[in-house]
Design a protein around this motif. Structure first.
Motif, PDB file in Angstrom:
ATOM      1  N   LEU A1285      75.705  13.228 -64.620  1.00 13.08           N
ATOM      2  CA  LEU A1285      75.720  11.829 -65.017  1.00 13.08           C
ATOM      3  C   LEU A1285      76.967  11.471 -65.817  1.00 13.08           C
ATOM      4  N   LEU A1286      77.458  12.374 -66.640  1.00  8.69           N
ATOM      5  CA  LEU A1286      78.565  12.055 -67.532  1.00  8.69           C
ATOM      6  C   LEU A1286      79.912  12.610 -67.048  1.00  8.69           C
ATOM      7  N   TYR A1287      79.963  13.160 -65.839  1.00  8.72           N
ATOM      8  CA  TYR A1287      81.196  13.826 -65.388  1.00  8.72           C
ATOM      9  C   TYR A1287      82.302  12.803 -65.154  1.00  8.72           C
ATOM     10  N   ARG A1288      83.476  13.183 -65.576  1.00 10.59           N
ATOM     11  CA  ARG A1288      84.664  12.376 -65.329  1.00 10.59           C
ATOM     12  C   ARG A1288      85.841  13.316 -65.071  1.00 10.59           C
ATOM     13  N   GLN A1289      86.757  12.883 -64.209  1.00 13.70           N
ATOM     14  CA  GLN A1289      87.921  13.693 -63.827  1.00 13.70           C
ATOM     15  C   GLN A1289      88.955  12.776 -63.212  1.00 13.70           C
ATOM     16  N   PRO A1298      85.805  22.016 -68.454  1.00 12.22           N
ATOM     17  CA  PRO A1298      84.545  21.936 -69.208  1.00 12.22           C
ATOM     18  C   PRO A1298      84.754  22.498 -70.632  1.00 12.22           C
ATOM     19  N   PRO A1299      84.117  21.940 -71.622  1.00 13.17           N
ATOM     20  CA  PRO A1299      83.125  20.856 -71.533  1.00 13.17           C
ATOM     21  C   PRO A1299      83.728  19.469 -71.647  1.00 13.17           C
ATOM     22  N   SER A1300      85.075  19.359 -71.668  1.00 16.14           N
ATOM     23  CA  SER A1300      85.687  18.043 -71.837  1.00 16.14           C
ATOM     24  C   SER A1300      85.317  17.098 -70.706  1.00 16.14           C
ATOM     25  N   CYS A1301      85.227  17.621 -69.482  1.00 13.12           N
ATOM     26  CA  CYS A1301      84.903  16.747 -68.355  1.00 13.12           C
ATOM     27  C   CYS A1301      83.445  16.311 -68.385  1.00 13.12           C
ATOM     28  N   PHE A1302      82.582  17.007 -69.173  1.00 14.23           N
ATOM     29  CA  PHE A1302      81.165  16.621 -69.264  1.00 14.23           C
ATOM     30  C   PHE A1302      80.883  15.778 -70.503  1.00 14.23           C
ATOM     31  N   GLU A1303      81.724  15.858 -71.525  1.00 11.10           N
ATOM     32  CA  GLU A1303      81.461  15.198 -72.799  1.00 11.10           C
ATOM     33  C   GLU A1303      82.397  14.025 -73.058  1.00 11.10           C
ATOM     34  N   GLY A1304      83.348  13.830 -72.208  1.00 14.99           N
ATOM     35  CA  GLY A1304      84.280  12.740 -72.428  1.00 14.99           C
ATOM     36  C   GLY A1304      83.578  11.393 -72.350  1.00 14.99           C
ATOM     37  N   SER A1305      83.980  10.440 -73.197  1.00 15.98           N
ATOM     38  CA  SER A1305      83.357   9.123 -73.218  1.00 15.98           C
ATOM     39  C   SER A1305      83.792   8.316 -72.018  1.00 15.98           C
ATOM     40  N   ARG A1311      80.386   2.982 -67.327  1.00 15.29           N
ATOM     41  CA  ARG A1311      79.013   3.290 -67.732  1.00 15.29           C
ATOM     42  C   ARG A1311      78.041   2.221 -67.240  1.00 15.29           C
ATOM     43  N   ALA A1312      78.437   0.979 -67.358  1.00 19.86           N
ATOM     44  CA  ALA A1312      77.562  -0.087 -66.871  1.00 19.86           C
ATOM     45  C   ALA A1312      77.389  -0.006 -65.370  1.00 19.86           C
ATOM     46  N   GLU A1313      78.457   0.337 -64.643  1.00 17.94           N
ATOM     47  CA  GLU A1313      78.365   0.449 -63.188  1.00 17.94           C
ATOM     48  C   GLU A1313      77.448   1.594 -62.781  1.00 17.94           C
ATOM     49  N   ARG A1314      77.509   2.708 -63.502  1.00 17.72           N
ATOM     50  CA  ARG A1314      76.644   3.839 -63.164  1.00 17.72           C
ATOM     51  C   ARG A1314      75.180   3.523 -63.457  1.00 17.72           C
ATOM     52  N   ILE A1315      74.886   2.837 -64.618  1.00 16.36           N
ATOM     53  CA  ILE A1315      73.500   2.481 -64.954  1.00 16.36           C
ATOM     54  C   ILE A1315      72.932   1.531 -63.908  1.00 16.36           C
ATOM     55  N   ALA A1330      67.712   8.341 -66.855  1.00 16.10           N
ATOM     56  CA  ALA A1330      69.162   8.314 -66.694  1.00 16.10           C
ATOM     57  C   ALA A1330      69.789   7.381 -67.710  1.00 16.10           C
ATOM     58  N   ARG A1331      69.141   6.224 -67.990  1.00 17.15           N
ATOM     59  CA  ARG A1331      69.699   5.304 -68.977  1.00 17.15           C
ATOM     60  C   ARG A1331      69.704   5.920 -70.364  1.00 17.15           C
ATOM     61  N   THR A1332      68.701   6.723 -70.636  1.00 12.81           N
ATOM     62  CA  THR A1332      68.634   7.392 -71.945  1.00 12.81           C
ATOM     63  C   THR A1332      69.790   8.361 -72.117  1.00 12.81           C
ATOM     64  N   VAL A1333      70.133   9.072 -71.048  1.00 16.96           N
ATOM     65  CA  VAL A1333      71.255  10.013 -71.138  1.00 16.96           C
ATOM     66  C   VAL A1333      72.554   9.276 -71.451  1.00 16.96           C
ATOM     67  N   PHE A1334      72.768   8.131 -70.810  1.00 17.87           N
ATOM     68  CA  PHE A1334      73.990   7.379 -71.075  1.00 17.87           C
ATOM     69  C   PHE A1334      74.004   6.832 -72.498  1.00 17.87           C
ATOM     70  N   GLU A1335      72.859   6.356 -72.994  1.00 21.15           N
ATOM     71  CA  GLU A1335      72.807   5.787 -74.338  1.00 21.15           C
ATOM     72  C   GLU A1335      72.975   6.849 -75.399  1.00 21.15           C
ATOM     73  N   GLN A1336      72.417   8.053 -75.157  1.00 18.47           N
ATOM     74  CA  GLN A1336      72.598   9.132 -76.112  1.00 18.47           C
ATOM     75  C   GLN A1336      74.063   9.495 -76.237  1.00 18.47           C
ATOM     76  N   LYS A1337      74.741   9.506 -75.168  1.00 16.18           N
ATOM     77  CA  LYS A1337      76.163   9.827 -75.213  1.00 16.18           C
ATOM     78  C   LYS A1337      76.930   8.758 -75.959  1.00 16.18           C
ATOM     79  N   GLU A1338      76.472   7.525 -75.763  1.00 15.53           N
ATOM     80  CA  GLU A1338      77.153   6.431 -76.441  1.00 15.53           C
ATOM     81  C   GLU A1338      76.938   6.517 -77.943  1.00 15.53           C
ATOM     82  N   ASP A1339      75.688   6.858 -78.392  1.00 16.34           N
ATOM     83  CA  ASP A1339      75.413   6.981 -79.814  1.00 16.34           C
ATOM     84  C   ASP A1339      76.180   8.149 -80.443  1.00 16.34           C
TER      85      ASP A1339
END
Length: 1339
Positions: A1285-1289, A1298-1305, A1311-1315, A1330-1339
């Protein structure tokens, strides 16, 4: 007036002997008329035809004619013999003309006179006068008694000639053209220039009312009844109807007489010869009708008059029973015009434009019986007519084909050829074979056909590759398919017979000699065929060499080309040289007859002498015929004096003569070093060489030498003689030739060290010339032979100078070298050799022809000599010398095998781990156990020994050929004559022999005392790989080290060795796998360590537009090479068994699953073929077909990734089966892959699912994306769901590990497009999760 009935007119035979039966039948065939012999009259042909058709037999005897009244002959007839047919006809015409003139008015006569002058031209009176004079001379010869009386008779005294007992006058035969009647002469034309009209009276000499027609008279009538009593009128000709040729008509001996037009009123007595339709063409018309005098068919109707003269008219009249479209009557159809765009040639082989081919006249010989009316010959016409049964025509067409072949050959060599034939561009090779086949089919003929056939073959074989005529020392292999199509086993005996009989002109015989020379150049096999052909070589020697001396006026001179042929035959193989020993004594005549006293021309005598010396040198390179130096010492002493005189020869010729003599002396000196190496032994002794003082004679050449480039060949020859003398003195002299070295150094050292020393200037000038000429050398393109050849001579100079320097060194057993023998530009030589090793000139033969490799021979020898010199230069350490050897050995070419073996054994094998700077202690590893493997790699065929550039005592004993092998480098090992040049992975050759130990020739011929285990061989091989890479990279020569793909494949082969063989020095149990050995495992780990993915610092994201990201990803893929692509790196090993790399990889994966037990190094080797540049079959094999993928991917770890980890991520995977395998592996829980493989799986799943990353996966199925997301959210554990859900590259910029590609904001938009995408695909609890995972990362 009474008339007689004229019976059958019989043509009597002058002899009673029966005539020979014609080979043509008199009966017409099916649709084709019988051949009409012009030598027979119409009466004879009709009688023979009636006999063949079993018609009513005519009487053989003359029939009795009963007159109805007394025949009163005119007075003139009583004073001369009976008139002949032609004279009777002329008499009738003359009387009619006189009567007509008497009744005409002067105005009408003048009008007709103008008409005649307009038709016949202004020279008509002269023409008529000459005709009349010729007629009178003819009559005087035939009737000398009646000439005077006949001249007194005037044609006006008689108006009608009664019938007499003479044969009925036959009308002149009709010509081939419709509507034209040909006559034999213009004798009836008066000389006074008055107008005339050709009118014939009715020749109805048989009156049916007075004389009844009997059976005999019916049979005697040969003319059709429909033509009886008809008048023949001549057409009126206008200037527009006559084409006047500039040079000559079609048949100058056959004058053409036109016919007047028919009368306006119908006249049954006029016979129509057809209606001409159209205009008179300017080119030769194709005949469409055949005239006949047969009776008109009763089936003809009045409508047929419109078709008169057409093929349909002929069919109805002469073939009434044949159908309209009868193929047997196609010969009557009008010829169809050929394609106007088809290329045509004239008799000189020059192309004719379509517009010109329509207007050329026919007398030029460019119109023929082939289809079409255009001038010139198409290629198909030439090929057809070259098989004609008419020798003259066949010879002419072969001559045209030879000229066409010459143009095609020039066009094939030079695309900018001025006379290029664009229509035939790209077809030169195919046409060459066809033209060659046409010439070969007639090469055994005699006369002009045979001579033209020889020229055709010469053009296709010799002139086609004329730029390679002077190349020797290598098998050309220019056109193997063309040479094989000549069938040499049949052609060479024909050439032998032709030369022995001398049945062709001298030029053709010389062309045959050139053809044989071209065969000898092609390959050693063809050279052997020439030697095996009975009587061929003796015929060549007898025809071109053993000519009378002194030459006679009619005799020919010797040909130096024959000596060149003998030289190239001898250089092809030792067996050929042995066979040529017998006629060699006869060639000595050219060495004994010096040019200043030879009866031959001086240039020819000098050329023959030079070629003779070169031939003797070739024999000496095998250790053969060196006894001639003793048996003919007086002659060679005189020759040496003549060369030193100096003779009055051109400077270039004198230099060539001295160089040839010096090269021969060098070879004889080498033969004398070891008398046991010659064949037979002791043919020449070292004591004899000392007595002759050859080296002193050669030194005298120096006084006439300069530093100009025209003397470089002789400089090289002089230094080689001195070097050979010192090498022999080291073996046979006192104290290793100490005295001889001092004498030489006393002479040459000042010349090399003085600032103005001539030898110093020559070396520096040659070095500068090689640098400049290599810099301007164009890689590729035509004419490379002329561009490359200037590099050869200065390189020979440098080789000879370094060889002389090495020969001046003391023996190895003496004290170390304190100072160099003399000074050379060591620094410049070192710099130049470093540039030469990396120069692109080494790839030139593969691009422009392998025969150019012969010009690389002095360059490779220069590198080998420099490597021997380099170790004596102060400051050259063992690691630098090893790096030089590892880089130079890959540039050596065939003929340098001895240098390569010496370099390998003295420089490469002694390498130790201390040279590479290992920090970890390894067990003792002996690298000398690899000698048998490397010897076989360099010289795989023990039956082939190629002589080096400079002969040695070893080479004269073992050499089997002096020529380099030609052809492609891509040959199987068992078919290769040599192992040079070495492949990039030549250091891994022992691994290849271990994997094929059952069939390896090395294991069948190991030396006595060799005892090593499989593990020992692997350890030594891996150690050399590690040491070579270290020293090459240290000295910035890493380009010669093995690349990532080559290292990985070498380690794969180690893993394929399942078990050790014997204990050996390693003490390892034979039941264990080789890759589990500690030393082997460490060495493989060190080799693979530079290619293991590293954890790099996390860079800031640098998002790019979708299009830019896609283009960047595609541009990142490097060009596949053996260094970075496994399928290419494995070809050296796998092509021997024709095994694809995928099959090898399949066996490797199966072996890993069976015996590896998650071995880390073994598992790391499975990763490289999983890159996206490889076919999806490799990824499908590991991820899909090995169960759930855990067994095949467990233990892989970070693996091996080269050259960039992005190759495993981009382009994004589109195969649904592989994407499902990725997701299934992520859902495996504790068995899920870790490290780099987990990153690969997450990356491809995320790029397929998320819209912001989906743009990189345009080919994935739309229905697959929601399925993957639902399955991930339903069955995935928390780490897998969070990572996806949080992968970026980013495809560009720094890579996110990793873990930068999994933890990067993520950005707010992403994020809105993925939700929103999750809500559209899945609803309920999974969307909320899935929305909870995105919000946790945001917090």
């Amino acid at each position: 007036m009474s008339r007689h009935v004229i019976g059958s007119v019989v043509e009597r035979k002058t002899t009673s002997q029966p005539t020979a039966a014609s080979r043509f039948t008199a009966k017409p065939g099916i649709g084709f008329p019988a051949v009409q012999h012009r030598s027979k009259s119409a009466f004879t042909r009709a009688r023979e035809e009636a006999t063949v058709n079993n018609a009513d037999a005519r009487r053989n005897e003359v029939p009795l004619v009963v007159p109805t009244g007394e025949l009163q002959l005119p007075p003139t007839a009583k004073t001369k013999s009976a008139l002949t047919d032609a004279e009777d006809l002329q008499h009738h015409i003359s009387q009619a003309n006189e009567q007509r003139l008497a009744s005409m008015k002067p105005e009408e006569i003048e009008k007709e006179r103008k008409a005649v002058l307009e038709q016949l031209g202004s020279d008509a009176p002269d023409l008529l006068r000459r005709v009349r004079e010729a007629r009178e001379r003819k009559r005087a010869r035939e009737h000398p008694q009646t000439t005077e009386a006949e001249g007194k008779v005037t044609t006006t005294e008689q108006t009608e000639i009664p019938p007499i007992h003479q044969p009925t006058p036959a009308l002149p035969p009709l010509g081939a053209r419709p509507g034209i009647l040909r006559v034999r002469s213009l004798e009836s034309v008066p000389q006074n220039g008055k107008a005339i009209t050709f009118v014939t009276s009715s020749w109805n000499l048989i009156d049916s009312k007075i004389a009844p027609r009997t059976a005999s008279s019916e049979r005697s009538c040969t003319r059709p009844s429909s033509r009886t009593g008809k008048k023949i009128r001549f057409a009126e000709v206008t200037p527009k109807d006559i084409y006047i040729y500039e040079s000559a008509p079609v048949s100058p001996k056959r004058p053409i007489l036109a016919l007047p037009p028919p009368p306006e009123k119908p006249d049954n007595s006029v016979v129509s010869l057809g209606t001409f339709k159209g205009s008179v063409p300017s080119k030769r018309p194709h005949p469409t009708e055949s005239p006949s005098e047969d009776k008109e068919s009763p089936t003809m109707t009045t409508d047929d008059s419109r078709l008169e003269g057409t093929p349909e008219y002929i069919r109805r009249r002469y073939f009434p029973d044949a159908p309209e479209n009868d193929p047997n009557l196609e010969w009557m159809r009008a010829a169809t015009s050929s394609d106007s765009s088809e290329l045509r040639f004239d008799l000189n082989g020059a192309p004719i434009s379509p517009s010109l081919s329509e207007t050329l006249p026919s007398h030029l010989g460019l119109h023929h019986h082939a289809e079409g009316n255009r001038a010139g010959y198409t290629l198909e016409d030439l090929f057809l007519l070259s098989r004609s049964t008419v020798p003259a025509q066949r010879a002419s067409m072969l001559g045209v084909l030879a000229k066409v072949a010459h143009r095609l050959g020039a066009q094939a060599k030079d695309g900018n050829f001025p006379d290029k034939l664009p229509e035939l561009a790209g077809k030169e090779g195919e046409l060459r074979k066809r033209i060659l086949a046409a010439g070969l089919s007639a090469i055994g003929e005699r006369g002009g056909v045979g001579a033209m056939a020889v020229e055709v073959v010469w053009e296709c074989l010799v002139a086609w590759n004329s730029d390679t005529t002077d190349i020797d020392g290598i098998e050309l292999h220019l056109a193997p398919d063309v040479m094989s199509s000549t069938q040499p086993e049949q052609l060479l005996p024909i050439i032998a017979g032709t030369l022995a009989q001398a049945s062709l002109p001298r030029q053709s015989l010389e062309q045959l000699l050139a053809i044989v020379y071209r065969f000898a150049q092609e390959s050693n096999e063809l050279a052997g065929s020439i030697m095996a052909t009975p009587h061929l070589v003796p015929a060549i020697i007898q025809t071109f060499l053993l000519t009378p001396i002194p030459p006679k006026d009619e005799s020919v001179l010797p040909d130096p080309m024959a000596l060149r042929l003998l030289t190239i035959l001898a250089s092809a193989s030792r067996s050929n040289a042995l066979s040529l020993l017998e006629p060699t004594d006869a060639i000595l005549r050219f060495a004994t007859l010096l040019p200043d006293s030879s009866p031959l021309p001086a240039p020819l005598a000098t050329s023959l002498l030079i070629q003779t010396l070169r031939f003797y040198r070739v024999l000496a390179c095998y250790g053969l015929y060196s006894h001639i130096a003793t048996s003919a010492s007086l002659y060679f002493s005189a020759l040496s004096s003549y060369i030193l005189s100096p003779p009055s020869l051109p400077p270039k010729t004198l230099s060539q003569l001295r160089a040839a003599w010096s090269s021969l002396l060098e070879a004889w000196i080498v033969c004398a070093i070891d008398p046991h190496a010659t064949t037979p032994p002791h043919e020449i002794l070292w004591s004899q060489v000392i007595a002759w003082s050859w080296e002193s004679e050669v030194r005298l050449f120096r006084k006439d030498l300069t530093d100009a480039d025209q003397d470089w060949e002789l400089w090289s020859a002089v230094w080689n003689v001195e070097a050979a003398w010192l090498e022999g003195a080291r073996v046979n002299g006192v104290k290793g030739g100490e005295k001889e070295r001092e004498e030489v150094l006393e002479l040459v050292k000042p010349r090399f060290e003085a600032q103005e020393g001539l030898d110093r200037k020559v070396v520096r000038a040659a070095l500068q010339a090689v640098k400049q000429r290599l810099d301007i050398l164009t890689i590729g393109g035509p004419g490379m032979e002329k561009v490359f050849k200037p590099v050869v001579e200065p390189t020979h100079v440098l080789c000879s100078a370094i060889r002389l320097w090495l020969a001046c060194l003391p023996p190895v057993k003496d004290v170390p070298l304190g100072s160099p023998p003399f000074t050379l530009p060591f620094e410049e030589l070192s710099t130049f050799c470093a540039e030469l090793v990396a120069h692109p000139v080494w790839s030139l033969p593969e691009k422009c022809g392998m025969y150019l490799r012969v010009h690389l021979r002095p360059l490779s020898s220069l590198l080998a000599y420099f490597h021997r010199l380099s170790c004596h230069i102060p400051g050259t350490g063992s690691d630098l010398w090893l790096a030089q050897g590892l880089s130079i050995v890959t540039r050596l070419i065939p003929g340098d095998e001895s240098a390569a073996i010496a370099m390998k054994e003295s420089c490469i094998l002694p390498a130790t781990s201390q040279i590479a700077g290992f920090q970890v202690q390894l067990p003792s590893i002996a690298t000398d156990i690899l000698k048998p493997f490397f010897r076989h790699t360099i010289r795989p065929n023990p039956d082939v020994y190629i002589s080096p550039l400079h002969v040695t005592t070893e080479s004269i004993c073992h050499s089997t050929t002096l020529r380099l092998p030609g052809g492609t480098l891509d040959v199987l090992e068992e078919e290769a004559k040599t192992g040079l040049p070495l492949s990039r992975d030549w250091l891994t050759a022992p691994l290849t022999h271990l994997l094929r130990s059952g069939t390896s020739p090395v294991f069948r011929g190991l030396p006595i005392g060799w005892d090593a285990s499989e593990v020992d061989v692997v350890r030594a091989t891996l150690l050399l790989l590690q040491v070579s890479r270290g020293v090459l990279q240290r000295w910035r020569l890493g380009v010669y080290a093995l690349g990532p793909a080559e290292i990985v494949f070498a380690c794969m082969r180690v893993c394929m060795l399942e078990h050790g063989v014997g204990s050996g020095a390693s003490g390892m149990d034979s039941s264990a796998e080789v890759f589990r050995d500690d030393a082997v495992e460490k060495l493989m780990g060190w080799l693979l360590n530079p290619f293991t993915p590293k954890r790099l610092p996390t860079p800031p994201p640098s998002p790019l537009p979708a299009v830019a990201r896609t283009e960047t990803a595609s541009c990142l893929l490097p060009i596949p090479t053996p260094q970075n692509y496994l399928e290419l790196a494995s070809q050296t090993y796998l092509r021997q068994t024709h095994t694809p790399f995928y099959q090898f990889y399949t066996d490797l994966v199966a072996l890993y699953s069976a015996v590896s037990f998650a071995h880390p190094v073994f598992g790391a080797l499975l990763l490289p073929p999983l890159a996206m540049r490889y076919p999806s079959d490799y990824r499908r094999l590991v991820w899909c077909e090995a169960g759930d993928g855990s067994s095949a991917t467990s233990g892989v770890g970070d693996g091996v990734a080269f050259p960039d980890v992005r190759e495993y991520l981009y382009p994004v995977e589109s195969d649904g089966r592989i994407l499902g395998a990725y997701l299934q592996a992520l859902l495996a829980g504790r068995n899920a892959p870790q490290g780099f493989l987990r990153l690969v799986a997450v990356h491809h799943i995320a790029c397929t699912v998320w819209p912001d990353l989906r743009r990189l996966s345009q080919t994935a199925e739309d229905g697959l994306r929601p399925k993957l997301l639902r399955l991930l959210l339903n069955r995935g554990d928390a780490p897998a769901v969070r990572e996806v859900l949080l992968y970026r590259q980013s495809p560009s910029g720094a890579f996110l590990w990793p873990p930068s590609c999994f933890e990067g904001s993520l950005g707010d938009a992403d994020r809105a497009e993925r939700i929103e995408h999750v809500r559209n695909v899945i609803s309920g609890d999974m969307a909320e999760r899935a929305r909870t995972v995105f919000e946790q990362k945001e917090d």
